[in-house]
Design a protein around this motif. Structure first.
Motif, mmCIF file in Angstrom:
data_model
loop_
_atom_site.group_PDB
_atom_site.id
_atom_site.type_symbol
_atom_site.label_atom_id
_atom_site.label_comp_id
_atom_site.label_asym_id
_atom_site.label_seq_id
_atom_site.Cartn_x
_atom_site.Cartn_y
_atom_site.Cartn_z
ATOM 1 N N VAL A 45 0.844 -1.208 0.000
ATOM 2 C CA VAL A 45 0.000 0.000 0.000
ATOM 3 C C VAL A 45 0.874 1.250 0.000
ATOM 4 O O VAL A 45 0.604 2.209 -0.734
ATOM 5 N N VAL A 46 1.922 1.239 0.809
ATOM 6 C CA VAL A 46 2.822 2.401 0.861
ATOM 7 C C VAL A 46 3.471 2.625 -0.504
ATOM 8 O O VAL A 46 3.488 3.756 -1.021
ATOM 9 N N PHE A 47 3.995 1.575 -1.125
ATOM 10 C CA PHE A 47 4.611 1.723 -2.439
ATOM 11 C C PHE A 47 3.584 2.109 -3.494
ATOM 12 O O PHE A 47 3.887 2.850 -4.422
ATOM 13 N N SER A 48 2.381 1.613 -3.343
ATOM 14 C CA SER A 48 1.323 1.963 -4.274
ATOM 15 C C SER A 48 1.025 3.456 -4.218
ATOM 16 O O SER A 48 0.876 4.121 -5.251
ATOM 17 N N ARG A 54 -1.362 4.982 -6.948
ATOM 18 C CA ARG A 54 -2.478 4.325 -6.250
ATOM 19 C C ARG A 54 -3.098 3.164 -7.023
ATOM 20 O O ARG A 54 -4.305 2.967 -7.045
ATOM 21 N N ARG A 55 -2.281 2.383 -7.622
ATOM 22 C CA ARG A 55 -2.754 1.159 -8.279
ATOM 23 C C ARG A 55 -2.863 0.053 -7.229
ATOM 24 O O ARG A 55 -2.215 0.089 -6.198
ATOM 25 N N ALA A 59 -0.112 -3.708 -3.749
ATOM 26 C CA ALA A 59 -0.634 -4.219 -2.477
ATOM 27 C C ALA A 59 -0.839 -5.728 -2.555
ATOM 28 O O ALA A 59 -0.499 -6.465 -1.621
ATOM 29 N N TRP A 60 -1.375 -6.205 -3.667
ATOM 30 C CA TRP A 60 -1.585 -7.646 -3.831
ATOM 31 C C TRP A 60 -0.262 -8.401 -3.940
ATOM 32 O O TRP A 60 -0.129 -9.509 -3.406
ATOM 33 N N VAL A 61 0.706 -7.795 -4.613
ATOM 34 C CA VAL A 61 2.028 -8.431 -4.709
ATOM 35 C C VAL A 61 2.676 -8.517 -3.329
ATOM 36 O O VAL A 61 3.262 -9.544 -2.960
ATOM 37 N N GLY A 62 2.586 -7.445 -2.552
ATOM 38 C CA GLY A 62 3.132 -7.457 -1.191
ATOM 39 C C GLY A 62 2.463 -8.505 -0.321
ATOM 40 O O GLY A 62 3.122 -9.215 0.438
#
Length: 91
Positions: A45-48, A54-55, A59-62
């Motif tokens: 989420v942070v990287f997104s 904001r993709r 988050a799903w990869v993390g």
């Protein structure tokens, strides 16, 4: 004559050592899965937000990386025969 109402001491039923080890491993596996998946999701989420406009995919990869790492550690723990509980049982 002995009283027939005498109560015998109740001996608590204990689990076999193997079941206790297995329960300990499952507890560690589930808690590790929750913690690592949450951390992976948080980093995603942070990287997104910071890098990927904001993709949802970071988050799903993390989440997947965290769950995968926890799965591998649990699998390794179940394949090995040792556990921190085993040392305590030898005493």
């Amino acid at each position: 004559m002995a009283d027939s109402n005498e109560s015998r001491p109740v001996v608590p039923a204990t689990k076999p050592v193997s079941e206790a080890l297995l329960n300990e491993k499952w507890d560690r596996a589930i808690s590790s899965m929750l913690i690592r998946s949450s951390l992976g999701l948080s980093f995603g989420v942070v990287f997104s937000v910071l890098l990927f406009k904001r993709r949802a995919w970071p988050a799903w990869v993390g989440l997947g990386f965290g769950a995968g790492r926890a799965w591998e550690e649990a699998d390794s723990s179940f394949r090995r025969g040792d556990s921190p509980l085993r040392e305590a049982l030898r005493r």
